[in-house]
Design a protein around this motif. Structure first.
Motif, PDB file in Angstrom:
ATOM      1  N   GLU A  46      -4.034  12.715   0.447  1.00 53.61           N
ATOM      2  CA  GLU A  46      -4.581  11.362   0.396  1.00 53.61           C
ATOM      3  C   GLU A  46      -5.986  11.431  -0.187  1.00 53.61           C
ATOM      4  O   GLU A  46      -6.788  12.265   0.226  1.00 53.61           O
ATOM      5  CB  GLU A  46      -4.624  10.737   1.790  1.00 53.61           C
ATOM      6  CG  GLU A  46      -3.248  10.508   2.396  1.00 53.61           C
ATOM      7  CD  GLU A  46      -3.320   9.830   3.751  1.00 53.61           C
ATOM      8  OE1 GLU A  46      -4.435   9.709   4.297  1.00 53.61           O
ATOM      9  OE2 GLU A  46      -2.255   9.427   4.262  1.00 53.61           O
ATOM     10  N   ALA A  89       4.194   7.394   7.058  1.00 56.02           N
ATOM     11  CA  ALA A  89       2.768   7.065   7.061  1.00 56.02           C
ATOM     12  C   ALA A  89       2.493   6.016   6.005  1.00 56.02           C
ATOM     13  O   ALA A  89       3.133   5.983   4.947  1.00 56.02           O
ATOM     14  CB  ALA A  89       1.921   8.308   6.798  1.00 56.02           C
ATOM     15  N   SER A  90       1.533   5.153   6.292  1.00 55.68           N
ATOM     16  CA  SER A  90       1.065   4.162   5.331  1.00 55.68           C
ATOM     17  C   SER A  90      -0.404   3.904   5.629  1.00 55.68           C
ATOM     18  O   SER A  90      -0.745   3.346   6.667  1.00 55.68           O
ATOM     19  CB  SER A  90       1.885   2.869   5.440  1.00 55.68           C
ATOM     20  OG  SER A  90       1.451   1.940   4.490  1.00 55.68           O
ATOM     21  N   THR A  91      -1.271   4.356   4.710  1.00 53.59           N
ATOM     22  CA  THR A  91      -2.706   4.261   4.936  1.00 53.59           C
ATOM     23  C   THR A  91      -3.334   3.319   3.918  1.00 53.59           C
ATOM     24  O   THR A  91      -3.203   3.540   2.717  1.00 53.59           O
ATOM     25  CB  THR A  91      -3.366   5.654   4.821  1.00 53.59           C
ATOM     26  OG1 THR A  91      -2.707   6.561   5.703  1.00 53.59           O
ATOM     27  CG2 THR A  91      -4.836   5.580   5.173  1.00 53.59           C
ATOM     28  N   GLN A 119       0.863  -1.173   0.000  1.00 53.05           N
ATOM     29  CA  GLN A 119       0.000   0.000   0.000  1.00 53.05           C
ATOM     30  C   GLN A 119       0.904   1.229   0.000  1.00 53.05           C
ATOM     31  O   GLN A 119       2.076   1.158   0.359  1.00 53.05           O
ATOM     32  CB  GLN A 119      -0.916   0.020   1.222  1.00 53.05           C
ATOM     33  CG  GLN A 119      -0.174  -0.029   2.537  1.00 53.05           C
ATOM     34  CD  GLN A 119      -1.085  -0.412   3.692  1.00 53.05           C
ATOM     35  OE1 GLN A 119      -2.077  -1.099   3.519  1.00 53.05           O
ATOM     36  NE2 GLN A 119      -0.739   0.037   4.888  1.00 53.05           N
ATOM     37  N   ARG A 121      -2.454  15.426   4.938  1.00 50.93           N
ATOM     38  CA  ARG A 121      -1.834  15.043   6.196  1.00 50.93           C
ATOM     39  C   ARG A 121      -0.438  15.666   6.284  1.00 50.93           C
ATOM     40  O   ARG A 121       0.184  15.973   5.274  1.00 50.93           O
ATOM     41  CB  ARG A 121      -1.732  13.527   6.306  1.00 50.93           C
ATOM     42  CG  ARG A 121      -3.062  12.816   6.140  1.00 50.93           C
ATOM     43  CD  ARG A 121      -3.004  11.415   6.673  1.00 50.93           C
ATOM     44  NE  ARG A 121      -2.982  11.413   8.134  1.00 50.93           N
ATOM     45  CZ  ARG A 121      -2.913  10.300   8.864  1.00 50.93           C
ATOM     46  NH1 ARG A 121      -2.823   9.128   8.257  1.00 50.93           N
ATOM     47  NH2 ARG A 121      -2.921  10.350  10.176  1.00 50.93           N
TER      48      ARG A 121
END
Length: 409
Positions: free
Chosen positions: A234, A212-214, A195, A243
């Motif tokens: 995002e 960050a990894s969403t 992701q 963000r």
């Protein structure tokens, strides 16, 4: 999605329009570089830098008899001579001679360097600044993402593409490199965790930090607002949010529910700590540090809008707008006072292969492209000339980014 291929065709056409537009209208400065035998390697680099800028008509001569050489150059109508000689201690002496008045315009000496390319770029930048009033940015760095044989390589090189060093080799997609203002940190997006995730790498220490990894989101181009503050967009399920991470720590997101279109990129507004979100349907401005202030729409697009490149020094960035059917219509130059438009068109010769970047001096635009099956980087110089800048024959260049400042090596 069908609109993606059309949008790429539009932006390719518009970027090539911008590449073809002449920017330097003055006659080139007639400069001859004369070097002693031991200074020839540095002289060749200086000559390539200055000639590639589009501002100089560069000639090269051997420095044997200075008096005879200078007299010959004056007879030929040359304006300046750059004389390079090396000392026994490995230093290099530089004299810029104004042949019109027969006096030195600049005289300095650089100490020995373990990497001769470093002081060669410094010399070129000093000459450019002296004769044009602005830095040339030759002694900055270039980061680019190259796709080769199933791998994605994040590479850092000199501004002219020489001395490349791979700082990340990943089987997963890598994209959107961006430099911090002190040119010591490099942020980028990687899909190595299956992701999209944002990472920051310290080029001095080699330390690499995941920020960050969403899951389930598309991440839009990161941008440094300050040395330790990184912002990115995002987009998921028709909603956009921005963000931030301050010193690597995530902050609460700024939700932009009104921006339902997929953002193209984020741009720090030149000269201000304001972020401009470029969506397909328009430009939105917001201050990510003031969460109580709603985003404002700066401009609505008539067709499909995309960002080309941003230039902090000139307080300007380039935009391309095209019709929904893929026909190129308008190229924009936008600044802090508004948006200026020119009706331009040019049939595409190349296929756009990634995001472009302004050179540090803001007078050269670098564009990843393909000509048939040949990947290359195109440079549009200050005089409007378009030429291959770096021939990347091994793979596709997906994204490029020039550093704002020289990186110590």
């Amino acid at each position: 999605m069908p609109w993606i291929s059309g949008f790429i065709r539009v932006l390719t056409s518009l970027l090539l329009v911008l590449l073809a537009a002449p920017a330097w209208t003055q006659a080139p400065i007639a400069l001859t570089i004369a070097a002693s035998e031991s200074s020839l390697p540095a002289a060749r680099i200086v000559a390539a830098d200055l000639a590639g800028s589009g501002v100089f008509d560069v000639g090269e001569r051997a420095l044997v008899n200075e008096d005879v050489l200078l007299a010959s150059l004056q007879e030929d109508g040359r304006e300046y001579a750059l004389l390079l000689t090396s000392g026994d201690d490995g230093s290099i002496e530089c004299r810029l001679r104004d042949l019109r008045i027969n006096k030195n315009a600049m005289h300095f000496r650089l100490a020995r360097s373990s990497n001769p390319r470093v002081y060669a770029h410094q010399i070129a930048d000093s000459v450019h600044r002296k004769l044009t009033g602005r830095g040339g940015g030759f002694d900055t760095r270039l980061a680019f993402v190259e796709e080769r044989e199933g791998s994605h390589l994040l590479v850092v090189a000199d501004a002219d593409g020489a001395d490349p060093k791979t700082i990340l080799n990943s089987v997963s997609r890598v994209d959107a490199p961006v430099w911090s203002h002190d040119s010591r940190l490099l942020a980028y997006v990687s899909w190595e965790t299956l992701q999209a995730g944002v990472f920051i790498q310290d080029l001095n220490t080699g330390a690499r930090q995941p920020v960050a990894s969403t899951p389930g989101v598309d991440i839009v181009q990161p941008v440094f607002l300050a040395e330790q503050t990184l912002a990115w967009g995002e987009f998921a399920e028709g909603r956009t949010q921005v963000r931030m991470a301050v010193k690597g720590r995530l902050q609460q997101p700024v939700t932009l529910g009104e921006v339902a279109a997929m953002p193209v990129t984020l741009v720090k507004k030149p000269g201000e700590n304001i972020v401009w979100l470029i969506a397909r349907d328009g430009i939105w401005a917001f201050d990510p540090l003031s969460r109580d202030l709603p985003p404002t729409r700066v401009q609505a697009a008539d067709g499909i809008l995309g960002v080309a490149a941003a230039c902090e020094q000139e307080s300007v960035f380039l935009l391309g707008e095209g019709a929904a059917d893929g026909a190129a219509q308008t190229a924009f130059a936008a600044d802090g006072y508004g948006v200026k438009a020119d009706q331009l068109s040019l049939p595409p010769r190349f296929t756009l292969a990634g995001n472009p970047s302004y050179h540090a001096a803001c007078k050269s635009l670098l564009l990843p492209a393909r000509e048939a099956d040949r990947p290359l980087l195109l440079r549009r110089a200050a005089d409007g000339r378009v030429q291959p800048a770096i021939d990347i024959s091994r793979g596709n260049v997906l994204a490029v980014a020039y550093s704002p400042l020289r990186l110590e090596r």
